[in-house]
Design a protein around this motif. Structure first.
Motif, short mmCIF file in Angstrom:
data_model
loop_
_atom_site.label_atom_id
_atom_site.label_comp_id
_atom_site.label_asym_id
_atom_site.label_seq_id
_atom_site.Cartn_x
_atom_site.Cartn_y
_atom_site.Cartn_z
N LEU C 33 0.82 -1.28 -0.04
CA LEU C 33 0.16 -0.03 0.16
C LEU C 33 0.76 1.34 -0.10
O LEU C 33 1.64 1.54 0.92
N SER C 34 0.62 1.97 -1.08
CA SER C 34 1.30 3.28 -0.86
C SER C 34 0.60 4.40 -0.03
O SER C 34 1.21 5.16 0.69
N ILE C 35 -0.60 4.29 -0.31
CA ILE C 35 -1.63 5.16 0.67
C ILE C 35 -2.62 4.20 1.04
O ILE C 35 -3.42 3.51 0.45
N GLY C 36 -2.92 4.02 2.39
CA GLY C 36 -4.16 3.36 2.74
C GLY C 36 -4.32 3.41 4.44
O GLY C 36 -3.76 4.46 5.02
N LEU C 37 -5.17 2.28 4.77
CA LEU C 37 -5.62 2.38 6.18
C LEU C 37 -5.64 0.92 6.64
O LEU C 37 -5.79 0.01 5.80
N PRO C 104 -3.23 5.09 9.74
CA PRO C 104 -2.88 5.27 8.31
C PRO C 104 -1.78 4.60 7.95
O PRO C 104 -0.88 3.96 8.77
N VAL C 105 -1.59 4.29 6.75
CA VAL C 105 -0.51 3.53 6.08
C VAL C 105 0.14 4.32 4.85
O VAL C 105 -0.84 4.96 4.17
N ARG C 106 1.30 4.42 5.00
CA ARG C 106 2.08 5.39 3.98
C ARG C 106 3.27 4.50 3.60
O ARG C 106 4.16 4.15 4.47
N GLN C 107 3.45 4.56 2.40
CA GLN C 107 4.62 4.00 1.71
C GLN C 107 4.88 2.83 2.48
O GLN C 107 5.98 2.28 2.74
#
Lengths: 139, 139, 139
Positions: C33-37, C104-107
């Motif tokens: 995931l590059s952007i997610g949750l 949040p998930v980032r990179q």
């Protein structure tokens, strides 16, 4: 559509503060969502986010009074006192209220109740600027 | 798939009430999600939503007893008393428990634990009907 | 991208425990995931999940001390005592802290604050293994 951005909130005094306008004005992308959600995570463990009454400042003062009484600085139970008397109570208050919110977006706007606003709950005497990650998604 | 709809819950007495069935039966679209989530936001600041034991009514009575003791109506700390003695405690309880829930959906059904149910926590003496926004998304 | 999986956390003693590493290592899909949750729901009503300070064990001991004092086992208010003196307080603590988290998930990584970690809050004397449903989505 996905949007993710880090925001910084202005420093505030210890207490409960309405920040709905400050957050929404930093997120113009919300206008592009007809149905979606906004997730906010405060990147701190001594402040919190909650929803509550957006009208009377009395309510916010009473929040501070209740939380200070329920999680007192002067207590024999604290062992983690190295960061100051306001630190450990701040951690407990942050966990009770929570560091994140998930809010619906409808027709480009946050869909909150008439009387609901976003509170930044500053539990430290000198918390300084507070960072959060905003993530919005939807269609 | 996205779905967003406003629901209204029947008026309930002050206390903690199981509303899983009432909510799920109002959201037949959940059956179309193989993997997804359901977000619920109560549009009020004097009631709340939480997950807890779905079996014994004793548990729900004890919730009411603990919260009434922890956030008492008769207290010298309240300044916001204009809306009645049950108002300010209701705001605090709502913030402690939270006005929203995010729940997983799996194979068309809410994926909760065996003993978990959705509680509507009515903190006012006469709260009346309570509105919420339900948002479901997934694939 | 959607991912949903049931995880089981190792049994832990009553108290507050850092489980960030245990959870993240069970979810290698986050890297995609590059952007997610990430949403986590604990499938229990006598334990909880929260975010708080990931450094000092003193902080976690003080959490246990405060919650034990605020929601005492010995109290005349409890009527639901059939499952043991630690049961009803565990339900209240679980509702105060909450059984779920959205992060949040980032990179490809959880985007938490420097000092934030995920706590499993075990409120029973013998809670055993704890199950949760992890759902991740994003792009």
């Amino acid at each position: 559509m996905w949007m993710q951005r880090e925001l910084t909130l202005e420093p505030r005094l210890r207490g409960f503060h309405l920040v709905t306008r400050e957050i929404v004005s930093a997120l113009p992308e919300l206008e592009r969502l007809s149905i979606g959600l906004l997730h906010l995570l405060l990147l701190h463990t001594s402040a919190s986010l909650t929803l509550n009454e957006n009208a009377s400042p009395d309510v916010r003062a009473d929040f501070e009074a209740w939380f200070d009484q329920a999680v007192p600085e002067r207590s024999t139970i604290w062992t983690h006192t190295i960061e100051g008397p306001d630190d450990m109570p701040a951690h407990i208050k942050s966990a009770l209220l929570g560091a994140s919110l998930t809010l619906p977006v409808r027709q480009g706007r946050l869909a909150l109740g008439t009387w609901q606003g976003i509170y930044l709950c500053e539990h430290r005497d000198r918390g300084g600027r507070r960072a959060l990650i905003a993530t919005a998604w939807g269609e």
